[in-house]
Write a protein that holds these residues in place. Structure first.
Motif, PDB file in Angstrom:
ATOM      1  N   GLY A 101      -7.871 -31.064  25.477  1.00  0.00           N
ATOM      2  CA  GLY A 101      -7.090 -30.260  24.533  1.00  0.00           C
ATOM      3  C   GLY A 101      -5.607 -30.166  24.863  1.00  0.00           C
ATOM      4  O   GLY A 101      -4.910 -29.316  24.319  1.00  0.00           O
ATOM      5  N   HIS A 102      -5.100 -31.020  25.745  1.00  0.00           N
ATOM      6  CA  HIS A 102      -3.689 -30.946  26.145  1.00  0.00           C
ATOM      7  C   HIS A 102      -2.902 -32.180  25.720  1.00  0.00           C
ATOM      8  O   HIS A 102      -2.056 -32.675  26.445  1.00  0.00           O
ATOM      9  N   LEU A 103      -3.147 -32.657  24.524  1.00  0.00           N
ATOM     10  CA  LEU A 103      -2.396 -33.769  23.957  1.00  0.00           C
ATOM     11  C   LEU A 103      -1.393 -33.199  22.967  1.00  0.00           C
ATOM     12  O   LEU A 103      -1.739 -32.398  22.103  1.00  0.00           O
ATOM     13  N   LEU A 104      -0.122 -33.591  23.102  1.00  0.00           N
ATOM     14  CA  LEU A 104       0.944 -33.095  22.233  1.00  0.00           C
ATOM     15  C   LEU A 104       1.647 -34.283  21.602  1.00  0.00           C
ATOM     16  O   LEU A 104       2.001 -35.236  22.295  1.00  0.00           O
ATOM     17  N   TYR A 105       1.822 -34.219  20.287  1.00  0.00           N
ATOM     18  CA  TYR A 105       2.634 -35.201  19.581  1.00  0.00           C
ATOM     19  C   TYR A 105       3.944 -34.525  19.218  1.00  0.00           C
ATOM     20  O   TYR A 105       3.956 -33.539  18.479  1.00  0.00           O
ATOM     21  N   GLY A 106       5.035 -35.042  19.775  1.00  0.00           N
ATOM     22  CA  GLY A 106       6.339 -34.448  19.514  1.00  0.00           C
ATOM     23  C   GLY A 106       7.326 -35.479  19.025  1.00  0.00           C
ATOM     24  O   GLY A 106       7.330 -36.624  19.487  1.00  0.00           O
ATOM     25  N   GLU A 107       8.156 -35.056  18.078  1.00  0.00           N
ATOM     26  CA  GLU A 107       9.214 -35.941  17.606  1.00  0.00           C
ATOM     27  C   GLU A 107      10.383 -35.879  18.589  1.00  0.00           C
ATOM     28  O   GLU A 107      10.626 -34.853  19.220  1.00  0.00           O
ATOM     29  N   GLU A 108      11.082 -36.974  18.704  1.00  0.00           N
ATOM     30  CA  GLU A 108      12.301 -37.014  19.493  1.00  0.00           C
ATOM     31  C   GLU A 108      13.322 -37.841  18.720  1.00  0.00           C
ATOM     32  O   GLU A 108      12.972 -38.697  17.914  1.00  0.00           O
ATOM     33  N   VAL A 109      14.567 -37.532  18.967  1.00  0.00           N
ATOM     34  CA  VAL A 109      15.664 -38.155  18.227  1.00  0.00           C
ATOM     35  C   VAL A 109      16.407 -39.107  19.158  1.00  0.00           C
ATOM     36  O   VAL A 109      16.772 -38.744  20.276  1.00  0.00           O
ATOM     37  N   TRP A 110      16.641 -40.302  18.657  1.00  0.00           N
ATOM     38  CA  TRP A 110      17.426 -41.296  19.371  1.00  0.00           C
ATOM     39  C   TRP A 110      18.747 -41.461  18.629  1.00  0.00           C
ATOM     40  O   TRP A 110      18.764 -41.778  17.441  1.00  0.00           O
ATOM     41  N   ALA A 111      19.840 -41.194  19.318  1.00  0.00           N
ATOM     42  CA  ALA A 111      21.174 -41.332  18.726  1.00  0.00           C
ATOM     43  C   ALA A 111      22.124 -41.816  19.806  1.00  0.00           C
ATOM     44  O   ALA A 111      21.880 -41.620  21.001  1.00  0.00           O
ATOM     45  N   ARG A 112      23.206 -42.431  19.385  1.00  0.00           N
ATOM     46  CA  ARG A 112      24.231 -42.857  20.348  1.00  0.00           C
ATOM     47  C   ARG A 112      25.226 -41.737  20.603  1.00  0.00           C
ATOM     48  O   ARG A 112      25.609 -41.491  21.736  1.00  0.00           O
ATOM     49  N   ALA A 113      25.669 -41.090  19.518  1.00  0.00           N
ATOM     50  CA  ALA A 113      26.720 -40.076  19.652  1.00  0.00           C
ATOM     51  C   ALA A 113      26.619 -39.088  18.508  1.00  0.00           C
ATOM     52  O   ALA A 113      25.985 -39.350  17.483  1.00  0.00           O
ATOM     53  N   ALA A 114      27.257 -37.942  18.715  1.00  0.00           N
ATOM     54  CA  ALA A 114      27.381 -36.916  17.677  1.00  0.00           C
ATOM     55  C   ALA A 114      28.691 -36.182  17.942  1.00  0.00           C
ATOM     56  O   ALA A 114      29.297 -36.317  19.008  1.00  0.00           O
ATOM     57  N   GLU A 115      29.102 -35.409  16.951  1.00  0.00           N
ATOM     58  CA  GLU A 115      30.300 -34.585  17.089  1.00  0.00           C
ATOM     59  C   GLU A 115      30.029 -33.218  16.511  1.00  0.00           C
ATOM     60  O   GLU A 115      29.220 -33.080  15.580  1.00  0.00           O
ATOM     61  N   PHE A 116      30.693 -32.213  17.083  1.00  0.00           N
ATOM     62  CA  PHE A 116      30.650 -30.887  16.476  1.00  0.00           C
ATOM     63  C   PHE A 116      31.997 -30.212  16.672  1.00  0.00           C
ATOM     64  O   PHE A 116      32.809 -30.622  17.506  1.00  0.00           O
ATOM     65  N   THR A 117      32.224 -29.185  15.876  1.00  0.00           N
ATOM     66  CA  THR A 117      33.495 -28.464  15.894  1.00  0.00           C
ATOM     67  C   THR A 117      33.258 -27.000  16.212  1.00  0.00           C
ATOM     68  O   THR A 117      32.280 -26.407  15.755  1.00  0.00           O
ATOM     69  N   VAL A 118      34.156 -26.435  16.992  1.00  0.00           N
ATOM     70  CA  VAL A 118      34.221 -24.999  17.242  1.00  0.00           C
ATOM     71  C   VAL A 118      35.569 -24.568  16.692  1.00  0.00           C
ATOM     72  O   VAL A 118      36.596 -25.152  17.031  1.00  0.00           O
ATOM     73  N   TYR A 119      35.564 -23.585  15.799  1.00  0.00           N
ATOM     74  CA  TYR A 119      36.823 -23.158  15.192  1.00  0.00           C
ATOM     75  C   TYR A 119      36.911 -21.630  15.173  1.00  0.00           C
ATOM     76  O   TYR A 119      35.901 -20.935  15.156  1.00  0.00           O
ATOM     77  N   ARG A 120      38.141 -21.150  15.182  1.00  0.00           N
ATOM     78  CA  ARG A 120      38.362 -19.704  15.129  1.00  0.00           C
ATOM     79  C   ARG A 120      38.264 -19.253  13.689  1.00  0.00           C
ATOM     80  O   ARG A 120      38.910 -19.808  12.805  1.00  0.00           O
ATOM     81  N   HIS A 121      37.422 -18.234  13.444  1.00  0.00           N
ATOM     82  CA  HIS A 121      37.220 -17.762  12.075  1.00  0.00           C
ATOM     83  C   HIS A 121      37.720 -16.337  11.862  1.00  0.00           C
ATOM     84  O   HIS A 121      37.688 -15.835  10.732  1.00  0.00           O
ATOM     85  N   THR A 122      38.185 -15.699  12.913  1.00  0.00           N
ATOM     86  CA  THR A 122      38.730 -14.346  12.788  1.00  0.00           C
ATOM     87  C   THR A 122      39.706 -14.136  13.945  1.00  0.00           C
ATOM     88  O   THR A 122      39.812 -14.970  14.841  1.00  0.00           O
ATOM     89  N   ARG A 123      40.387 -13.004  13.934  1.00  0.00           N
ATOM     90  CA  ARG A 123      41.340 -12.765  15.020  1.00  0.00           C
ATOM     91  C   ARG A 123      40.601 -12.502  16.330  1.00  0.00           C
ATOM     92  O   ARG A 123      39.435 -12.089  16.338  1.00  0.00           O
ATOM     93  N   LEU A 124      41.307 -12.747  17.409  1.00  0.00           N
ATOM     94  CA  LEU A 124      40.714 -12.568  18.730  1.00  0.00           C
ATOM     95  C   LEU A 124      40.484 -11.082  18.981  1.00  0.00           C
ATOM     96  O   LEU A 124      41.352 -10.255  18.673  1.00  0.00           O
ATOM     97  N   PRO A 125      39.327 -10.743  19.545  1.00  0.00           N
ATOM     98  CA  PRO A 125      39.022  -9.330  19.777  1.00  0.00           C
ATOM     99  C   PRO A 125      39.798  -8.774  20.967  1.00  0.00           C
ATOM    100  O   PRO A 125      40.173  -9.504  21.881  1.00  0.00           O
ATOM    101  N   ARG A 126      40.042  -7.493  20.941  1.00  0.00           N
ATOM    102  CA  ARG A 126      40.583  -6.803  22.115  1.00  0.00           C
ATOM    103  C   ARG A 126      39.382  -6.426  22.959  1.00  0.00           C
ATOM    104  O   ARG A 126      38.447  -5.810  22.471  1.00  0.00           O
ATOM    105  N   VAL A 127      39.401  -6.811  24.204  1.00  0.00           N
ATOM    106  CA  VAL A 127      38.261  -6.566  25.087  1.00  0.00           C
ATOM    107  C   VAL A 127      38.735  -5.855  26.342  1.00  0.00           C
ATOM    108  O   VAL A 127      39.913  -5.898  26.692  1.00  0.00           O
TER     109      VAL A 127
END
Length: 190
Positions: A101-127
């Protein structure tokens, strides 16, 4: 800030829901979601900033003080990623045979590269703590991104090994020195 991910093998960010014949399925429309990327970067920042958790909280946010930054899910340039199915089995330590009962079928992704962006969406908080400007935030974000070397499920078993390369700011000796000074300054005020 734009980050390029170079994959050194397959990865899996599972949906948490299976489907017929697949126990660990990926979402073909969102192979690497924004929430996973933010979590990976936050974890990286916390590991890189021992004793300066307040700095990571100031950049990545808390339940009471959300982050000024937003993440986009990864986009994959040509060639498009391929989704494959891998079977995994648990072995009995005594007999070396497959456990019932310990057989698992899992998908996996094969890719060379990816990109993502981090952007500011509001003013910086005072902390609480030393004042931080946008360049301080970007320093922490860039170093946190560069500190991510594995992502998704199974990353301690050979899946998801990556190199993350931030652009603008690029991680160079000057940026690393700035990061170390920020960390020391926050530790001194903790």
């Amino acid at each position: 800030m734009r980050v390029t991910i170079t994959f050194h093998g397959p990865f899996r960010v599972a949906t948490g829901r299976g489907r017929p014949g697949i126990d660990a399925a990926v979402d073909p429309d969102e192979l690497l979601p924004a929430s996973s990327l933010k979590g990976l970067m936050r974890d990286s920042a916390e590991r890189l900033l021992p004793g300066a958790k307040g700095l990571a909280d100031a950049v990545f946010g808390t339940a009471r003080h959300p982050s000024a930054w937003a993440w986009e899910g990864a986009s994959f340039p040509d060639p498009p990623p391929r989704i494959r199915v891998r079977a995994q089995v648990s072995l009995d330590e005594e007999t070396g045979a497959a456990k019932h009962g310990h057989l698992l079928y899992g998908e996996e992704v094969w890719a060379r590269a990816a990109e993502f962006t981090v952007y500011r969406h509001t003013r910086l908080p005072r902390v609480a703590g030393p004042e931080l400007g946008e360049s301080d935030h970007l320093t922490v974000l860039a170093c946190a991104a560069a500190g991510v070397h594995a992502l998704g499920g199974g990353r301690r078993r050979g899946l998801g090994w990556v190199t993350c390369t931030p652009r603008e700011p690029a991680v160079d000796p000057e940026l690393i020195d700035r990061f170390l000074l920020l960390a020391a300054h926050w530790r001194d005020h903790a």
